[in-house]
Design a protein around this motif. Structure first.
Motif, PDB file in Angstrom:
ATOM      1  N   PHE A   1       0.836  -1.204   0.000  1.00 51.79           N
ATOM      2  CA  PHE A   1       0.000   0.000   0.000  1.00 51.79           C
ATOM      3  C   PHE A   1       0.870   1.253   0.000  1.00 51.79           C
ATOM      4  CE2 PHE A   1      -2.606   3.269   2.126  1.00 51.79           C
ATOM      5  CZ  PHE A   1      -3.700   3.273   1.259  1.00 51.79           C
ATOM      6  N   MET A   2       1.942   1.227   0.793  1.00 50.79           N
ATOM      7  CA  MET A   2       2.860   2.359   0.831  1.00 50.79           C
ATOM      8  C   MET A   2       3.512   2.569  -0.534  1.00 50.79           C
ATOM      9  SD  MET A   2       6.456   2.700   2.899  1.00 50.79           S
ATOM     10  CE  MET A   2       7.190   1.491   1.765  1.00 50.79           C
ATOM     11  N   MET A   3       3.939   1.475  -1.176  1.00 45.84           N
ATOM     12  CA  MET A   3       4.563   1.578  -2.491  1.00 45.84           C
ATOM     13  C   MET A   3       3.596   2.147  -3.520  1.00 45.84           C
ATOM     14  SD  MET A   3       6.904  -1.881  -2.867  1.00 45.84           S
ATOM     15  CE  MET A   3       7.277  -1.515  -4.585  1.00 45.84           C
ATOM     16  N   ALA A   4       2.336   1.711  -3.476  1.00 47.95           N
ATOM     17  CA  ALA A   4       1.342   2.206  -4.437  1.00 47.95           C
ATOM     18  C   ALA A   4       1.159   3.708  -4.300  1.00 47.95           C
ATOM     19  CB  ALA A   4       0.012   1.483  -4.231  1.00 47.95           C
ATOM     20  N   ARG A   5       1.123   4.197  -3.060  1.00 51.59           N
ATOM     21  CA  ARG A   5       0.968   5.644  -2.842  1.00 51.59           C
ATOM     22  C   ARG A   5       2.206   6.393  -3.332  1.00 51.59           C
ATOM     23  NH1 ARG A   5      -3.120   6.967   0.777  1.00 51.59           N
ATOM     24  NH2 ARG A   5      -2.687   9.093   0.036  1.00 51.59           N
ATOM     25  N   LEU A   6       3.386   5.846  -3.068  1.00 49.75           N
ATOM     26  CA  LEU A   6       4.620   6.495  -3.503  1.00 49.75           C
ATOM     27  C   LEU A   6       4.734   6.516  -5.026  1.00 49.75           C
ATOM     28  CD1 LEU A   6       7.185   5.090  -0.904  1.00 49.75           C
ATOM     29  CD2 LEU A   6       6.342   7.437  -1.073  1.00 49.75           C
ATOM     30  N   VAL A   7       4.336   5.410  -5.661  1.00 48.71           N
ATOM     31  CA  VAL A   7       4.388   5.346  -7.120  1.00 48.71           C
ATOM     32  C   VAL A   7       3.463   6.401  -7.725  1.00 48.71           C
ATOM     33  CG1 VAL A   7       3.815   3.933  -9.144  1.00 48.71           C
ATOM     34  CG2 VAL A   7       5.120   2.938  -7.254  1.00 48.71           C
ATOM     35  N   ASP A   8       2.269   6.541  -7.167  1.00 45.27           N
ATOM     36  CA  ASP A   8       1.326   7.550  -7.663  1.00 45.27           C
ATOM     37  C   ASP A   8       1.865   8.968  -7.482  1.00 45.27           C
ATOM     38  OD1 ASP A   8      -0.561   5.775  -8.569  1.00 45.27           O
ATOM     39  OD2 ASP A   8      -1.803   5.845  -6.761  1.00 45.27           O
ATOM     40  N   ALA A   9       2.542   9.194  -6.354  1.00 41.74           N
ATOM     41  CA  ALA A   9       2.996  10.552  -6.028  1.00 41.74           C
ATOM     42  C   ALA A   9       4.325  10.914  -6.690  1.00 41.74           C
ATOM     43  CB  ALA A   9       3.114  10.707  -4.517  1.00 41.74           C
ATOM     44  N   TYR A  10       5.270   9.947  -6.736  1.00 39.06           N
ATOM     45  CA  TYR A  10       6.628  10.279  -7.167  1.00 39.06           C
ATOM     46  C   TYR A  10       7.143   9.454  -8.351  1.00 39.06           C
ATOM     47  CZ  TYR A  10       6.565  12.463  -2.557  1.00 39.06           C
ATOM     48  OH  TYR A  10       6.237  13.225  -1.461  1.00 39.06           O
TER      49      TYR A  10
ATOM     50  N   ARG B   1      10.317   4.894 -10.363  1.00 39.72           N
ATOM     51  CA  ARG B   1      11.781   4.898 -10.248  1.00 39.72           C
ATOM     52  C   ARG B   1      12.238   5.456  -8.899  1.00 39.72           C
ATOM     53  NH1 ARG B   1      14.400   3.930 -15.159  1.00 39.72           N
ATOM     54  NH2 ARG B   1      13.094   4.100 -17.021  1.00 39.72           N
ATOM     55  N   PHE B   2      11.680   6.603  -8.506  1.00 38.54           N
ATOM     56  CA  PHE B   2      12.040   7.194  -7.220  1.00 38.54           C
ATOM     57  C   PHE B   2      11.660   6.252  -6.072  1.00 38.54           C
ATOM     58  CE2 PHE B   2      11.006   9.679  -3.446  1.00 38.54           C
ATOM     59  CZ  PHE B   2      12.138  10.462  -3.300  1.00 38.54           C
ATOM     60  N   THR B   3      10.514   5.623  -6.199  1.00 40.46           N
ATOM     61  CA  THR B   3      10.064   4.685  -5.166  1.00 40.46           C
ATOM     62  C   THR B   3      11.050   3.541  -4.978  1.00 40.46           C
ATOM     63  OG1 THR B   3       7.735   5.196  -5.604  1.00 40.46           O
ATOM     64  CG2 THR B   3       8.213   3.109  -4.495  1.00 40.46           C
ATOM     65  N   VAL B   4      11.495   2.953  -6.071  1.00 35.07           N
ATOM     66  CA  VAL B   4      12.432   1.830  -5.995  1.00 35.07           C
ATOM     67  C   VAL B   4      13.766   2.271  -5.394  1.00 35.07           C
ATOM     68  CG1 VAL B   4      13.744   0.170  -7.372  1.00 35.07           C
ATOM     69  CG2 VAL B   4      11.325   0.551  -7.855  1.00 35.07           C
ATOM     70  N   GLN B   5      14.224   3.475  -5.729  1.00 29.84           N
ATOM     71  CA  GLN B   5      15.464   3.983  -5.148  1.00 29.84           C
ATOM     72  C   GLN B   5      15.350   4.124  -3.627  1.00 29.84           C
ATOM     73  OE1 GLN B   5      16.398   7.654  -7.146  1.00 29.84           O
ATOM     74  NE2 GLN B   5      16.679   6.680  -9.137  1.00 29.84           N
ATOM     75  N   GLY B   6      14.219   4.668  -3.167  1.00 27.22           N
ATOM     76  CA  GLY B   6      14.018   4.819  -1.736  1.00 27.22           C
ATOM     77  C   GLY B   6      13.980   3.488  -1.007  1.00 27.22           C
ATOM     78  N   LEU B   7      13.375   2.496  -1.626  1.00 27.57           N
ATOM     79  CA  LEU B   7      13.305   1.168  -1.018  1.00 27.57           C
ATOM     80  C   LEU B   7      14.676   0.512  -0.959  1.00 27.57           C
ATOM     81  CD1 LEU B   7      10.027  -0.042  -2.758  1.00 27.57           C
ATOM     82  CD2 LEU B   7      10.292   0.644  -0.364  1.00 27.57           C
ATOM     83  N   ALA B   8      15.519   0.775  -1.959  1.00 23.22           N
ATOM     84  CA  ALA B   8      16.883   0.245  -1.942  1.00 23.22           C
ATOM     85  C   ALA B   8      17.671   0.829  -0.772  1.00 23.22           C
ATOM     86  CB  ALA B   8      17.582   0.559  -3.265  1.00 23.22           C
ATOM     87  N   LEU B   9      17.493   2.120  -0.532  1.00 18.75           N
ATOM     88  CA  LEU B   9      18.147   2.755   0.612  1.00 18.75           C
ATOM     89  C   LEU B   9      17.662   2.146   1.921  1.00 18.75           C
ATOM     90  CD1 LEU B   9      20.030   4.996   1.645  1.00 18.75           C
ATOM     91  CD2 LEU B   9      18.071   6.553   1.601  1.00 18.75           C
TER      92      LEU B   9
END
Length: 424
Positions: A157-166, A169-177
Motif C-alpha cells: 500500500f505504501m509503495m502504491a501511494r509512492l508510485v502515484d505521487a513520485y 523509479r524514485f520509489t524503488v530507489q528509496g526502497l533500496a536505501l
C-alpha cells in the motif's frame, strides 16, 4: 536488584525471531508483494507486453530456485549472519539498477540480481535460523516469522501511494536505501546455533565453557536423515509437488492482482488495498494455524489450507461480476489458506525429515517450488495477451490447488524418519 532483573531477560532466540520478522517484512514486502505496484507503470512507460513484464517474476523464480538448495547448505555450514548481510547488499544494488533501466534486457538483469539476493535473505535462511533455536515452541516461533512475510502487505500500500505521487523509479530507489538502513544492521543480530553460545533450544541456559557447550550439544543431538536419503522417499517428492503448486498460485496472484482488479474496473487505490490484503489476511492463517500445528496434525491442517485456497481462487474469478464481494471472498479464503500453509510447511518439513540437514532439505524443496513461481506468473501473463483478459486464469489455478490437496493427502509423515532408522 541487578540479579532479579536477569530473570526477565528474554531468551536470545526471541531476538532472532524479532530480527527475522522485520527482515522478512521488508524484503518480501518490496520484492515479492510489491512488484504488482510497478507492473502497469512499467508496461505503460515502455510498451512491453504483460508476458514480457511477467517474465521478470519468472526470472526471480529461476534464480531463487537454483540458489535455494545451495543457500540451504551454506546456512547449515556458515550460519545466517554473513549470508543475510551479503544478500542485503546485493538486494540494494539490484534495486538501484532497476530504478535506472532503459531496456528490456536491463530490466531482466536487474531482476535477476534482486532474485539472487532475495534467496539469501528470506524464507530458507530466516526459517532455518529460527528452527535452530527452538524445539518445543518451534511452531510458534516460525509462525511469528511467517507473519513478518505476511505483514509485508503493508509495504504494498505504501509503495502504491509512492508510485502515484513520485513515480516508480524514485520509489524503488528509496526502497533500496531502506535495505541498507534496516536489513544490514538486523543481520548482525543473527546467530547460528544456540549450543555455540551456551544455550539449549527454547531458552535452557548453560554456562559458556567448553565442557558445558559440548554437554549442551550432546543433550540436543540432532536427529534426522541426509538429503541423499530424503530424495529417495516418496514423501519428499509429494511435498515437492505441494511446494510447486503453492508457489505457482501465490506468485501468480500477487504479481497479477493489481493488473487484474484494475482490468475489471476497480481504481488503483482499491486494487492496491486488495493487493495489500493478500499478505495481511495471510497473517491470520500464519499465526492461527502455525501455532495450532504444535498441537494438531499438521498434514490435516495443510489439506484444509489447500481447500481454502481453492475456494478463494473461485471467488477471485468472480470479482469481475461481483466486484468487492469477490475480492473479500478471495482474501478471506486464499489469504488465510496460503498464510496457514506457509506457517505450517517449515515445521512439517522438520517433522518428517528431522533436524540433521534441515536447511539443505528445506532449501531443496523451496528450490523445486520455484518451478511454480517461474511458470505461474508467465502463464497468466501469456493468457492475458492471448485472450485480452484474465478470463478463466483463476479457474486454472484453482485446479492446481486440488492437485496440491491430493498430493498432501497421500503423504506418509513417518516414512522418512522411521523407515530410514532415524527414529526407532
Amino acid at each position: 536488584m541487578p540479579g532479579s532483573l536477569k530473570l526477565f531477560r528474554p531468551f536470545y532466540g526471541w531476538y532472532i525471531v524479532a530480527a527475522t520478522f522485520i527482515i522478512g517484512f521488508y524484503v518480501v514486502g518490496i520484492v515479492f508483494y510489491g512488484f504488482t505496484t510497478i507492473f502497469k507503470p512499467i508496461v505503460e512507460e515502455f510498451g512491453w507486453s504483460y508476458a514480457q513484464v511477467s517474465l521478470a517474476a519468472s526470472l526471480r523464480g529461476v534464480e531463487s530456485g537454483l540458489l535455494a538448495p545451495v543457500v540451504g547448505m551454506l546456512i547449515d555450514r556458515w550460519g545466517p549472519r554473513r549470508i543475510v548481510f551479503a544478500g542485503g547488499c546485493m538486494t540494494a544494488a539490484g534495486l538501484f539498477m532497476l530504478s535506472h533501466i532503459q531496456t528490456l534486457l536491463g530490466f531482466y538483469v536487474s531482476f535477476a540480481l534482486v532474485a539472487t539476493a532475495m534467496s539469501t535473505c528470506t524464507v530458507t535462511v530466516l526459517m532455518t535460523a529460527v528452527s535452530n533455536w527452538f524445539r518445543r515452541r518451534v511452531g510458534l516461533a516460525m509462525s511469528i516469522v511467517s507473519c513478518g512475510f505476511g505483514a509485508g502487505g503493508l509495504v504494498v500500500f505504501m509503495m502504491a501511494r509512492l508510485v502515484d505521487a513520485y513515480g516508480w523509479r524514485f520509489t524503488v530507489q528509496g526502497l533500496a536505501l531502506g535495505i541498507l538502513v534496516i536489513v544490514l544492521p538486523l543481520a548482525m543480530l543473527l546467530r547460528h546455533k544456540p549450543q555455540q553460545y551456551g544455550y539449549l533450544p527454547d531458552g535452557n541456559k548453560t554456562s559458556v565453557s567448553t565442557s558445558t557447550v559440548n554437554k549442551a550439544a550432546a543433550e540436543v543431538r540432532e536427529y534426522g536423515i541426509s538429503i541423499r536419503r530424503a530424495v529417495r522417499t516418496r514423501t519428499f517428492w509429494l511435498l515437492a509437488v505441494t511446494f510447486v503448486c503453492q508457489h505457482a498460485m501465490v506468485s501468480t496472484a500477487v504479481t497479477h492482482v493489481m493488473p487484474y482488479l484494475t482490468d475489471v474496473g476497480m481504481t488503483t487505490t482499491i486494487a492496491s488495498v486488495g493487493a495489500s490484503g493478500i499478505p495481511l489476511a495471510s497473517i491470520v492463517g500464519r499465526m492461527g494455524f502455525g501455532s495450532l500445528g504444535d498441537r494438531i496434525n499438521r498434514k490435516k491442517l495443510m489439506m484444509l489450507m489447500f481447500a481454502m485456497i481453492f475456494v478463494g481462487l473461485l471467488a477471485f474469478q468472480m470479482a469481475g461480476q461481483y466486484a468487492i464481494a469477490g475480492v473479500i471472498g478471495f482474501l478471506a479464503f486464499f489469504g488465510i489458506g496460503y498464510g496457514g500453509y506457509n506457517a505450517i510447511r517449515p515445521a512439517f518439513t522438520r517433522e518428517v525429515f528431522g533436524t540433521k540437514q534441515y536447511g539443505t532439505i528445506f532449501g531443496c524443496l523451496i528450490g523445486m517450488g520455484m518451478i511454480g513461481m517461474i511458470a505461474g506468473p508467465y502463464v497468466a501473463g501469456r493468457l492475458y495477451d492471448i485472450q485480452g483478459s484474465y478470463q478463466n486464469v483463476w479457474l486454472i489455478f484453482a485446479v492446481i490447488a486440488i492437485v496440491a490437496l491430493i498430493a498432501t493427502s497421500i503423504i506418509n509423515e513417518k516414512e522418512a524418519l522411521y523407515d530410514n532408522g532415524a527414529i526407532n
